[in-house]
Design an enzyme around this catalytic site. Structure first.
Site, PDB file in Angstrom:
ATOM      1  N   GLU A 867       0.794  -1.228   0.000  1.00 56.66           N
ATOM      2  CA  GLU A 867       0.000   0.000   0.000  1.00 56.66           C
ATOM      3  C   GLU A 867       0.826   1.278   0.000  1.00 56.66           C
ATOM      4  O   GLU A 867       0.309   2.350  -0.328  1.00 56.66           O
ATOM      5  CB  GLU A 867      -0.948  -0.035   1.203  1.00 56.66           C
TER       6      GLU A 867
HETATM    7  N1  MCN Z   1       7.308  -8.014  -0.155  1.00 53.91           N
HETATM    8  C1  MCN Z   1       8.668  -8.190  -0.279  1.00 53.91           C
HETATM    9  N2  MCN Z   1       9.520  -7.534   0.553  1.00 53.91           N
HETATM   10  C2  MCN Z   1       9.043  -6.667   1.493  1.00 53.91           C
HETATM   11  C3  MCN Z   1       7.655  -6.458   1.605  1.00 53.91           C
HETATM   12  C4  MCN Z   1       6.805  -7.179   0.786  1.00 53.91           C
HETATM   13  O1  MCN Z   1       9.098  -8.923  -1.165  1.00 53.91           O
HETATM   14  N3  MCN Z   1       9.891  -6.036   2.291  1.00 53.91           N
HETATM   15  C5  MCN Z   1       6.366  -8.719  -1.064  1.00 53.91           C
HETATM   16  C6  MCN Z   1       5.539  -9.766  -0.337  1.00 53.91           C
HETATM   17  O2  MCN Z   1       6.199 -10.983  -0.266  1.00 53.91           O
HETATM   18  C7  MCN Z   1       4.291  -9.805  -1.190  1.00 53.91           C
HETATM   19  C8  MCN Z   1       4.139  -8.374  -1.681  1.00 53.91           C
HETATM   20  O3  MCN Z   1       5.443  -7.796  -1.566  1.00 53.91           O
HETATM   21  O4  MCN Z   1       4.475 -10.650  -2.284  1.00 53.91           O
HETATM   22  C9  MCN Z   1       3.143  -7.564  -0.859  1.00 53.91           C
HETATM   23  O5  MCN Z   1       3.370  -7.804   0.468  1.00 53.91           O
HETATM   24  P1  MCN Z   1       2.596  -7.034   1.642  1.00 53.91           P
HETATM   25  O6  MCN Z   1       2.883  -5.593   1.549  1.00 53.91           O
HETATM   26  O7  MCN Z   1       2.849  -7.731   2.913  1.00 53.91           O
HETATM   27  O8  MCN Z   1       1.045  -7.156   1.243  1.00 53.91           O
HETATM   28  P2  MCN Z   1       0.058  -8.410   1.239  1.00 53.91           P
HETATM   29  O9  MCN Z   1       0.711  -9.617   0.745  1.00 53.91           O
HETATM   30  O10 MCN Z   1      -0.698  -8.435   2.497  1.00 53.91           O
HETATM   31  O11 MCN Z   1      -0.859  -7.925   0.002  1.00 53.91           O
HETATM   32  C10 MCN Z   1      -1.852  -6.993   0.121  1.00 53.91           C
HETATM   33  C11 MCN Z   1      -1.559  -5.634  -0.451  1.00 53.91           C
HETATM   34  C12 MCN Z   1      -2.828  -4.898  -0.434  1.00 53.91           C
HETATM   35  S1  MCN Z   1      -3.477  -4.590   1.068  1.00 53.91           S
HETATM   36  C13 MCN Z   1      -3.497  -4.603  -1.602  1.00 53.91           C
HETATM   37  S2  MCN Z   1      -4.993  -3.822  -1.560  1.00 53.91           S
HETATM   38  C14 MCN Z   1      -2.929  -4.940  -2.857  1.00 53.91           C
HETATM   39  C15 MCN Z   1      -1.516  -5.191  -2.823  1.00 53.91           C
HETATM   40  O12 MCN Z   1      -0.990  -5.728  -1.759  1.00 53.91           O
HETATM   41  N4  MCN Z   1      -3.642  -5.302  -3.920  1.00 53.91           N
HETATM   42  C16 MCN Z   1      -2.996  -5.699  -5.048  1.00 53.91           C
HETATM   43  N5  MCN Z   1      -0.891  -5.343  -3.982  1.00 53.91           N
HETATM   44  C17 MCN Z   1      -1.582  -5.681  -5.105  1.00 53.91           C
HETATM   45  N6  MCN Z   1      -0.935  -6.033  -6.239  1.00 53.91           N
HETATM   46  C18 MCN Z   1      -1.656  -6.471  -7.299  1.00 53.91           C
HETATM   47  N7  MCN Z   1      -1.009  -6.820  -8.406  1.00 53.91           N
HETATM   48  N8  MCN Z   1      -3.000  -6.575  -7.264  1.00 53.91           N
HETATM   49  C19 MCN Z   1      -3.688  -6.192  -6.191  1.00 53.91           C
HETATM   50  O13 MCN Z   1      -4.992  -6.314  -6.180  1.00 53.91           O
END
Ligand code: MCN
Ligand code: FES
Ligand code: FES
Length: 904
Positions: A867
């Site tokens: 986000e």
């Molecule tokens: N990640 C990483 N290194 C970090 C942080 C995160 O590699 N330091 C990677 C994670 O492994 C994950 C991705 O980034 O693959 C997102 O991680 P995170 O921020 O923890 O979010 P969530 O997995 O909980 O995903 C939800 C978030 C939200 S809330 C929305 S809304 C959203 C989003 O991610 N909707 C998406 N990204 C999106 N991306 C796509 N393509 N489509 C959506 O609908």
């Protein structure tokens, strides 16, 4: 019917089809090639692209009667296969071109048509091609797709080999922090991933197809529902109304706070007494085919008494407005914010005071895949619902009582999802397919067309914000005051939580010691408020980041330097009174400063009276998690040939598979296993433990920690006294358990109190955004020419994923700033009319600079990322428009006519 002999992917085929049927439907439904996707269904997105007789066409708009005898048709399946990828497909995986992947087959087919014509295109020619052919992507921000085409062309020209392009595993075998392509990439780029509508094509015979009878007004009393005529229509098996629902017929919004004046049970599954918004479902026709179901739905007679429709918060707040949910006031929740001293005297004595009023619009999610789902009874007689849910356990709790099912008899499964961006934090059709399956006892399937998808799924809730800063003579903010009103539509789910987000993020990033304000949640008859990426923060930062620029201007200070003075430093606390876990902003601004100064110079040099150029800055912060002691759980199991990781890390398209794999592989490094030995089992409430929803950028932190915990337990159990590790056989022989439940709770967090004070999140993400824009003074049109972000998301799990998250989020921020809206129910009903950005609306020039401050409470130092990129890029764009033209846009989107009016 017509008969055609065609060559399909190099094979001769006889096709017998309805001349009026679309080629897309025939290829998918009759010929079983579901790699061609249907997104918008109206020629606006290119998901359905195929090549016919050497020409790129949109198969959704091509009727079978226009397919010539002997036509040569190429679909994604004819371009390459999982074990024989075309250079474009390989390049797509290497560049992270497939996030949700729903657009990927269409883009790859389109790119193939381009390279067939021109094997040496420039980046601009690739962008022009995607623009001209209307290939739309909501996830990637387009840049990675252009990168992918450029590298594929190099392979096809023989300048590099496919092996050189492919990802190389580092010598130490470690994938953490690398560009390892996500496990689901190959299936996505070859069209072999089955999304919901593809699975429906493959459902067993006897499956009933559903059509909704929906309200065409926004507020009404239901007088009668007459299904008699519809029941006689061909193919109809059953028409389901509220009378058929066994349970409470309500979806519970699970209210977060006791001071909420509603009880959360306000959203009907099928409307019984009232219609609360346009599109509300009143009945479901279950028939043998989709066409028959839709035809019968037209014949259901619903008699309504229309009521005044309150289409915005101020209308619903008027003294004479009736209660939308009788018994619950339209203003149903209030959230105070009070930190430090009373702000009134501080404002009076402040050296500088600025104030402004801001409005952030009802942003539509515009995923490429429209909403879709199906239901059936499984072998244990469980009602099994497949959907795009990104909170399967959460939705289980929200719909179970409404359906009238025993909790253990309800099972939710997530299908591969073509993007949600948060709209699927809300249940959409889960309960609808559920009641239809219960009422008929048959498998049932429901697909929304794109019109339904836009008009009958939740939206970002608009905020009306009044904000005031008081600063001392140096520009240090000493007090912040301001109220915000949240237009949450008719359904309360998470409306109180969203209102709290205002208190948490208006002014976040700055150590403001004294704050007062009040947020109000308002029930209206416009689209219901659902989560949208960065939930509540784009609204908040539009106000606090634009007002920061207004303060800078009043003081004659540089906006970046004013921010530098105010950002969190040791001793400061956030608006909720929490000490930040890292203080990265000064370092981040130091990194941006030289680029900013250069950008300012460039804008000044290049500005002309016709094209005014400017630079805008903003900062953004967002928490990773659900408020307070959020938690997650996974299972890690040793299996004969590796490790099985069982989790409910739901995938919107962000890369849950890669997140889970990367974290698990890192945690298991002592075992020195290769990534292919880790088997992922995901997203089925009957199989996977409750890892919590994929909302609030929480999964990398919460589920990442749970994975780490489970892996550590397994490793400890496998470790021998000499430090080596037992094999699977040795574990079995010694009777040592193979399965471990990994858990993690953010026990260091406390939810916010009635003054919005607390420590709601263990880990935050931080960003500094810089937009460089050119405004055409004749038309008022703004073009973002370059975008730079400095991001602190902690240590990075997968570089390809996080880059992709950031490009995509910024693209959505540019859309939010300039074009996107869902306000007019007649106009805002297609991708183009809702203002979706296409390739040329997003700069090819997007730079990401990472500051990786390790997080104590993040697994291996990681924070989240999803986000962050949509917290405040739009505010940087609005600030850049002001910098270029002197026009201050306080109400988004900054459409050309608004900017033009300002210029005049
Ligand atoms: N990640 C990483 N290194 C970090 C942080 C995160 O590699 N330091 C990677 C994670 O492994 C994950 C991705 O980034 O693959 C997102 O991680 P995170 O921020 O923890 O979010 P969530 O997995 O909980 O995903 C939800 C978030 C939200 S809330 C929305 S809304 C959203 C989003 O991610 N909707 C998406 N990204 C999106 N991306 C796509 N393509 N489509 C959506 O609908
Ligand atoms: Fe055919 Fe969108 S253009 S599905
Ligand atoms: Fe393009 Fe999701 S990857 S729409």
């Amino acid at each position: 019917m017509i008969k055609r002999n065609v060559t399909l992917n190099g094979v001769n085929k006889i096709v017998v089809a309805d001349p009026e049927a679309s080629l897309a439907d025939v290829v998918r439904g009759q010929l079983g090639l579901t790699g061609t996707k249907i997104g918008c269904g109206t020629g606006q997105c290119g998901s359905c692209s195929v090549i016919m007789d050497g020409k790129l066409i949109k198969s959704c708009m091509t009727k079978m009667k226009r397919v010539q005898e002997g036509a040569n048709i190429l679909t994604i399946e004819g371009i390459g296969t999982p074990d024989n990828l075309h250079a474009l497909q390989l390049s797509w995986t290497v560049h992270g071109g497939a996030q949700c992947g729903f657009c990927s087959p269409g883009f790859i087919v389109s790119a193939k048509a381009l390279l067939d014509e021109n094997l040496n295109p420039t980046r601009e020619q690739v962008r022009d091609w995607f623009q001209k052919n209307r290939n739309a992507c909501r996830c990637t921000g387009y840049k990675p797709l252009v990168d992918a085409v450029m590298d594929a062309a190099k392979v096809l020209r023989g300048e590099i080999t496919a092996a050189e392009l492919a990802f190389q595993l580092p010598a130490d075998g470690r994938i953490w922090g690398t560009n390892y392509p996500r496990p689901s990439a190959v299936a996505k780029v070859t069209g072999t991933t089955d999304y919901g509508a593809d699975l429906i094509c493959k459902m067993p015979p006897g499956t009933l197809h559903l059509a909704l009878v929906q309200a065409k007004v926004s507020h009404a009393k239901i007088l009668s529902i007459d299904t008699a005529e519809a029941e006689k229509m061909p193919g109809v098996a059953k028409i389901v109304t509220h009378k058929d629902v066994k349970g409470k017929n309500r979806i519970t919004g699970l209210i977060t706070f006791p001071t909420n004046k509603g009880d959360g049970w306000d959203r009907p599954i099928l409307c019984d007494e009232k219609v609360f918004q346009f599109g509300d479902a009143i009945a479901i026709v279950c028939a043998d085919t989709e066409a028959n179901a839709k035809a019968a739905a037209e014949k259901v007679n619903v008699l309504l008494e229309e009521l005044p429709a309150y289409m915005s918060a101020p209308a619903a707040m008027a003294d004479d407005a009736i209660e939308i949910h009788p018994g619950t006031p339209n203003i149903y929740y209030e959230q105070k914010r009070a930190k430090g001293q009373d702000t009134k005297p501080l404002m009076e004595s402040a050296a500088y005071v600025v104030e402004g009023e801001y409005y952030l619009q009802r942003q539509p999610h515009l995923t490429m895949e429209p909403d879709v789902g199906f239901a059936y009874f499984d072998e244990e007689s469980r009602l099994t619902i497949h959907s795009k849910s990104i909170g399967i356990h959460l939705h289980h709790a929200m719909i179970c009582a409404g359906l009238g099912t025993e909790p253990e008899k309800l099972r939710l499964v997530q299908n591969p999802a073509g993007g949600t961006f948060g709209y699927k934090f809300s249940p959409t059709m889960e309960a609808l397919v559920g009641v239809a399956a219960i009422a008929t006892g048959k498998p049932v399937a429901l697909k929304y067309d794109y019109y339904q998808h836009i008009t009958y799924t939740g939206k970002r809730s608009p905020f009306f914000i009044k904000l005031k800063y008081g600063a001392d003579k140096d520009g240090k903010i000493v007090a912040m005051e301001g109220d915000w009103i949240v237009d949450h539509g008719p359904y309360s789910e998470f409306g109180d939580l969203l209102t709290l987000r205002g208190a948490q993020f208006i002014g976040a990033g700055y150590g403001i010691p004294n704050i007062r304000g009040l947020g109000q949640t308002v029930c209206t008859n416009h689209a219901w408020g659902s989560a949208f990426r960065a939930y509540g923060s784009p609204q908040s930062f539009l106000a606090s980041e634009c007002l920061m620029d207004e303060l800078a201007e009043k003081m004659g200070k540089d906006p970046l330097e004013l921010r530098y003075l105010n950002v969190y430093r040791p001793g400061d606390t956030s608006p909720t009174g929490q000490a930040p876990e890292v203080y990265s902003f000064p370092e981040m601004i130091d990194k941006l400063r030289p680029l900013y100064q250069e950008a300012l110079k460039k804008a000044k040099m290049e500005s002309t009276p016709e094209k005014k150029k400017g630079v805008g800055i903003s900062i953004g912060v967002y928490g990773c998690g659900l408020d307070g002691p959020d938690s997650s759980e996974v299972t890690v199991e040793l299996i004969p040939n590796g490790v099985k990781l069982i989790s409910a890390w739901e995938d919107h398209g962000q890369g849950a598979d890669m997140g889970a794999l990367g974290t698990c592989h890192e945690a298991l490094r002592p075992l020195a296993i290769t990534p292919d030995k880790i088997q992922l089992v995901m997203n089925d409430t009957a199989i996977t433990p409750n890892s919590g929803p994929s909302g609030g950028s929480r999964q990398q932190v919460m589920t990442g920690n749970a994975i780490k915990n489970g892996c550590e337990m397994l490793i400890n159990a496998m470790r021998k006294s000499d430090g080596s590790y037992r094999t699977y056989d040795e574990m079995v022989a010694e009777n040592i358990p193979l399965k471990y439940s990994g858990k993690w709770t953010a026990s260091m967090c406390t939810p916010c109190d009635e003054n919005a004070q607390g420590s709601p999140f263990a880990v935050y993400m931080y960003g500094v955004f810089m937009a460089e824009v050119a405004v055409d003074t004749k038309t008022g049109k703004t073009q973002v020419e370059k975008f730079t972000i400095v991001a602190d998301i902690g240590k990075i799990n997968n570089r390809l994923v996080v880059d992709g998250q950031i490009y995509g989020g910024i693209a959505q921020g540019i859309g939010l700033a300039l074009s996107e809206d869902f306000e007019d129910l007649k106009k805002h009903t297609s991708l183009i009319n809702c203002g979706l950005p296409f390739a040329k609306d997003i700069p090819d020039n997007i730079d990401i600079i990472y500051v990786e401050s390790p997080r104590e409470h993040g697994p291996f130092g990681a924070a989240g990322v999803g986000e962050l990129p949509l917290t405040s890029p739009h505010a940087a764009v609005a600030n850049a428009i002001y910098n270029a033209t002197g026009v201050r846009i306080r109400s988004l989107p900054a459409l050309p006519e608004k900017v033009l009016a300002g210029l005049k």
